[in-house]
Every structure is written in structure tokens, then in C-alpha cells.
Design a protein around this motif. Structure first.
Motif, short mmCIF file in Angstrom:
data_model
loop_
_atom_site.label_atom_id
_atom_site.label_comp_id
_atom_site.label_asym_id
_atom_site.label_seq_id
_atom_site.Cartn_x
_atom_site.Cartn_y
_atom_site.Cartn_z
N VAL A 1 41.43 44.87 44.27
CA VAL A 1 42.21 44.84 43.03
C VAL A 1 41.45 45.51 41.89
O VAL A 1 42.05 46.22 41.08
CB VAL A 1 42.59 43.38 42.67
CG1 VAL A 1 43.16 43.29 41.28
CG2 VAL A 1 43.57 42.82 43.69
N TRP B 1 47.99 43.33 46.42
CA TRP B 1 47.69 41.90 46.31
C TRP B 1 48.98 41.09 46.24
O TRP B 1 49.14 40.09 46.92
CB TRP B 1 46.82 41.64 45.08
CG TRP B 1 46.81 40.22 44.67
CD1 TRP B 1 47.33 39.69 43.53
CD2 TRP B 1 46.27 39.11 45.40
NE1 TRP B 1 47.14 38.33 43.51
CE2 TRP B 1 46.49 37.94 44.65
CE3 TRP B 1 45.63 38.99 46.63
CZ2 TRP B 1 46.10 36.68 45.07
CZ3 TRP B 1 45.22 37.73 47.05
CH2 TRP B 1 45.46 36.59 46.28
N THR C 1 46.56 40.70 37.84
CA THR C 1 46.34 40.59 39.28
C THR C 1 44.89 40.26 39.61
O THR C 1 44.63 39.53 40.57
CB THR C 1 46.78 41.88 40.01
OG1 THR C 1 46.10 43.00 39.42
CG2 THR C 1 48.28 42.07 39.94
N HIS D 1 44.68 33.33 50.47
CA HIS D 1 44.46 34.77 50.61
C HIS D 1 44.78 35.17 52.05
O HIS D 1 44.24 34.60 52.99
CB HIS D 1 43.01 35.13 50.29
CG HIS D 1 42.69 35.05 48.83
ND1 HIS D 1 42.53 33.86 48.17
CD2 HIS D 1 42.53 36.02 47.90
CE1 HIS D 1 42.26 34.10 46.91
NE2 HIS D 1 42.26 35.41 46.71
N TRP E 1 39.54 41.01 48.54
CA TRP E 1 40.74 41.22 47.71
C TRP E 1 40.36 41.49 46.25
O TRP E 1 40.96 42.34 45.60
CB TRP E 1 41.69 40.03 47.78
CG TRP E 1 42.65 40.14 48.91
CD1 TRP E 1 42.75 39.31 49.98
CD2 TRP E 1 43.64 41.15 49.11
NE1 TRP E 1 43.73 39.75 50.83
CE2 TRP E 1 44.30 40.88 50.30
CE3 TRP E 1 44.03 42.27 48.38
CZ2 TRP E 1 45.33 41.67 50.80
CZ3 TRP E 1 45.05 43.07 48.87
CH2 TRP E 1 45.69 42.76 50.06
N ILE E 2 39.37 40.79 45.76
CA ILE E 2 38.94 41.02 44.37
C ILE E 2 38.43 42.45 44.21
O ILE E 2 38.75 43.14 43.25
CB ILE E 2 37.90 39.98 43.95
CG1 ILE E 2 38.54 38.59 43.87
CG2 ILE E 2 37.25 40.35 42.62
CD1 ILE E 2 37.57 37.47 43.64
N GLY F 1 45.96 48.39 44.04
CA GLY F 1 45.36 47.14 44.51
C GLY F 1 46.15 45.93 44.06
O GLY F 1 46.33 44.97 44.80
N GLY F 2 46.64 45.96 42.82
CA GLY F 2 47.46 44.85 42.32
C GLY F 2 48.77 44.72 43.07
O GLY F 2 49.21 43.62 43.39
N CYS G 1 44.09 36.87 41.55
CA CYS G 1 43.35 36.94 42.81
C CYS G 1 42.10 36.07 42.76
O CYS G 1 41.77 35.38 43.73
CB CYS G 1 42.99 38.39 43.11
SG CYS G 1 42.11 38.61 44.65
N LYS H 1 38.65 36.54 50.24
CA LYS H 1 38.89 36.51 48.80
C LYS H 1 38.06 37.57 48.09
O LYS H 1 38.56 38.28 47.22
CB LYS H 1 38.57 35.12 48.25
CG LYS H 1 38.79 34.96 46.78
CD LYS H 1 38.52 33.52 46.35
CE LYS H 1 38.82 33.33 44.89
NZ LYS H 1 38.69 31.93 44.48
N GLY I 1 48.54 40.30 50.05
CA GLY I 1 47.43 39.36 50.03
C GLY I 1 47.73 37.97 49.54
O GLY I 1 47.10 37.00 49.95
N ARG I 2 48.67 37.85 48.65
CA ARG I 2 48.95 36.53 48.06
C ARG I 2 49.80 35.71 49.01
O ARG I 2 50.94 36.04 49.32
CB ARG I 2 49.67 36.72 46.74
CG ARG I 2 49.81 35.48 45.97
CD ARG I 2 50.41 35.78 44.62
NE ARG I 2 50.30 34.60 43.78
CZ ARG I 2 51.00 34.43 42.70
NH1 ARG I 2 51.85 35.35 42.32
NH2 ARG I 2 50.85 33.35 41.99
#
Length: 127
Positions: A43, A54, A19, A31, A39-40, A50-51, A23, A36, A58-59
Motif C-alpha cells: 500500500v 488492499w 488505505t 489480512h 500489505w503495508i 496498492g490501495g 491496513c 500484514k 487483501g481486506r
């Protein structure tokens, strides 16, 4: 029990790495929610949660596929029709100019050929 925990930890690490890389490699336009970089950070700091966030939130989805249209239905093609006739006109004018240049070239008389000297050729020299 220890083997099960080891396998679950390995699966969690693989999921976390997947993930995080996914990401990071997605373009910024895909995103959703926050940027972005945010999100990183989410995760990486919240490995499993977080994964999952995401992947669920988020994805973004891939863009819609390109729709093929017939030329008469494509507005971009219809805008270029006028420019095609302009190109035809330019080609016609260039052909007329070339014909005039050819006619001028036919009117001129060719001059005498340049004299040939035997020492000018590389083939006639002895090695």
C-alpha cells in the motif's frame, strides 16, 4: 486543468493515507493473501494501485455474527449442567458444616464481660 490535477492529487493522497491506516489497524487475522507487513509495504510503495488491491483482495470480511442459541441447543451450556449439580452438592455440604459450627457455638457458655475502665474512652477526656 491545474485545478483538476490538484484535486485529483489531493484525492489520491487522502485515499492512500486511508488505505495505509486501514491496513495497519486491521488485525492480522483479517489480512488475506500475504502477511500484514507485506500489505503495508504494498500500500505504501504503490499508493493508488496498492490501495485498490488492499480493498479488493487483501481486506478480509468481518467475522460472522454471533449466533444466539437457546440454552438446550448450546453445547457449551449442556457441558456445564453436570458441574452445576456438583456446585449444588458443595453448597449443601458447606451449609451442613456451617450448621455444625453454629451448633458448637451455641453449646459453649459465654464468658464474663470484660471490665470497663473509665479512662479507656476518648469521650471522657477533657480537652
Amino acid at each position: 486543468m491545474a485545478r483538476l490535477l490538484l484535486i485529483l492529487a489531493l484525492v489520491a493522497v487522502v485515499f492512500w493515507v486511508y488505505t495505509a491506516v486501514d491496513c495497519a489497524l486491521q488485525p492480522s487475522t483479517r489480512h488475506r493473501g500475504v502477511s500484514k507487513g507485506a500489505w503495508i509495504v504494498i500500500v505504501i510503495l504503490l499508493p493508488v494501485v496498492g490501495g485498490i488491491l488492499w480493498l479488493l483482495v487483501g481486506r478480509g470480511r468481518r467475522s460472522t455474527p454471533v449466533v444466539r442459541r437457546a440454552p438446550d441447543d448450546d453445547p457449551q451450556f449442556l457441558r456445564t449442567i453436570g458441574s452445576i449439580s456438583d456446585q449444588d452438592e458443595r453448597i449443601r455440604r458447606l451449609e451442613e458444616e456451617l450448621a455444625q459450627l453454629d451448633a458448637e457455638g451455641d453449646d459453649a457458655e459465654p464468658g464474663p464481660p470484660a471490665p470497663h475502665r473509665p479512662g479507656d474512652d476518648d469521650d471522657t477526656r477533657a480537652s
